[in-house]
Design an enzyme around this catalytic site. Structure first.
Site, short mmCIF file in Angstrom:
data_model
loop_
_atom_site.label_atom_id
_atom_site.label_comp_id
_atom_site.label_asym_id
_atom_site.label_seq_id
_atom_site.Cartn_x
_atom_site.Cartn_y
_atom_site.Cartn_z
N GLU A 161 39.09 51.11 40.97
CA GLU A 161 39.12 49.65 41.09
C GLU A 161 40.18 49.25 42.12
OE1 GLU A 161 39.50 47.51 37.42
OE2 GLU A 161 40.57 45.85 38.37
N GLU A 166 44.63 38.69 42.76
CA GLU A 166 44.63 38.00 41.48
C GLU A 166 45.81 37.03 41.48
OE1 GLU A 166 43.19 40.84 37.99
OE2 GLU A 166 44.76 41.79 39.21
#
Length: 285
Positions: A161, A166
């Protein structure tokens, strides 16, 4: 985004971005390089994104509320994901309609709806740069994310990932960029942070990763702030990024990280995406 909280995230800080640049114009590459795939989101208002390139995930996954005890139920409704008629894609988290009774892992019914879109099986990046120009919603209990998962068919975290960006809860100017793999995930994800000049919801920024053989670099507005190589992961065989990876966009609400929403949480909480562009080598259907 496919994991539990990272309050103790292993941050390899290579300085703050020192302003990270102001909002940038629509073409930020500064070169004549052409993307091998791009989504510019031209179309009529309330039109759903093209199913040729985008999958819409639905529900609140049984595995711990999307791995983080989250409160949103993802839908394919245009109130949660649609074009705005002005060249943007909108992903909006909203309180669930009264009486909707949407099943939730964390409680009987999910109190929020939202959107989670992926290019899995349709568009992927092998080596090169992924760029997303977007405004990200900020506020208590929100966790918008632009990220990538591997196409190797292995269960996460062996899947690999890359969190392109974010912005969590009450940290509206902090951008997290993180990698997760077989022995470095959740609290032990490896990454860095950049500091924006203002709240991430106030202006567009270009969030990017440059994914090259044995090297990944995170950037905001063209300025790199962290680079990861195989020498930095626990074991050489745990470098899992020499593969095709697809893109995900979502707005999560609540959960262990960033914590619950409250009366101050904006509604709708909207990620506004101006474009997505892949440069280099990959697959686009």
């Amino acid at each position: 985004m496919n994991r539990r909280p990272r309050l103790a995230l292993v941050l390899a800080l290579i300085g703050l971005l020192g302003g990270c640049g102001s909002a940038v114009d629509r073409d930020s590459s500064g070169t004549d390089e052409k993307p091998f795939w791009q989504a510019e989101f031209d179309g009529a208002s309330a039109t759903r994104p093209s199913a040729r390139f985008w999958n819409t995930e639905i529900g609140n996954r049984d595995a711990e509320g999307w791995g983080n005890n989250e409160l949103q139920y993802y839908t394919d409704d245009s109130s949660n994901s649609a074009l705005d008629g002005e060249g943007h894609l909108l992903l909006s988290a909203r309180p669930a309609p009264a009486g909707s009774e949407l099943p939730c892992h964390t409680r009987r019914f999910c109190p929020w709806t939202s959107a989670r879109l992926t290019t899995e099986g349709k568009v992927s990046l092998t080596h090169g740069r992924a760029e997303v120009r977007a405004k990200l919603p900020t506020g208590t209990g929100l966790l918008p994310a632009v990220w990538m998962l591997g196409n190797n068919g292995v269960e996460w975290p062996g899947q690999g990932e890359i969190d392109i960006c974010e912005v969590v809860g009450g940290e509206p100017q902090t951008v997290y960029g993180t990698a997760h793999g077989p022995t470095y995930y959740n609290d032990n994800g490896i990454g860095g942070t950049a500091t924006l000049p203002a709240d991430a919801s106030q202006a567009f920024h270009v969030y990017a990763v440059d994914k090259q053989p044995h090297r990944i670099t995170w950037l905001v507005d063209g300025k790199p702030y962290f680079t990861l190589t195989p020498s930095q992961v626990p074991r050489p065989r745990d470098w899992v990024f020499e593969q095709d990876m697809h893109l995900l966009l979502n707005v999560a609400v609540g959960g262990d990280w960033p914590g619950p929403p409250d009366a101050s949480t904006p509604s709708p909480a909207t990620m506004t995406v101006d474009y997505v562009r892949f440069y280099g080598e990959g697959h686009s259907g």
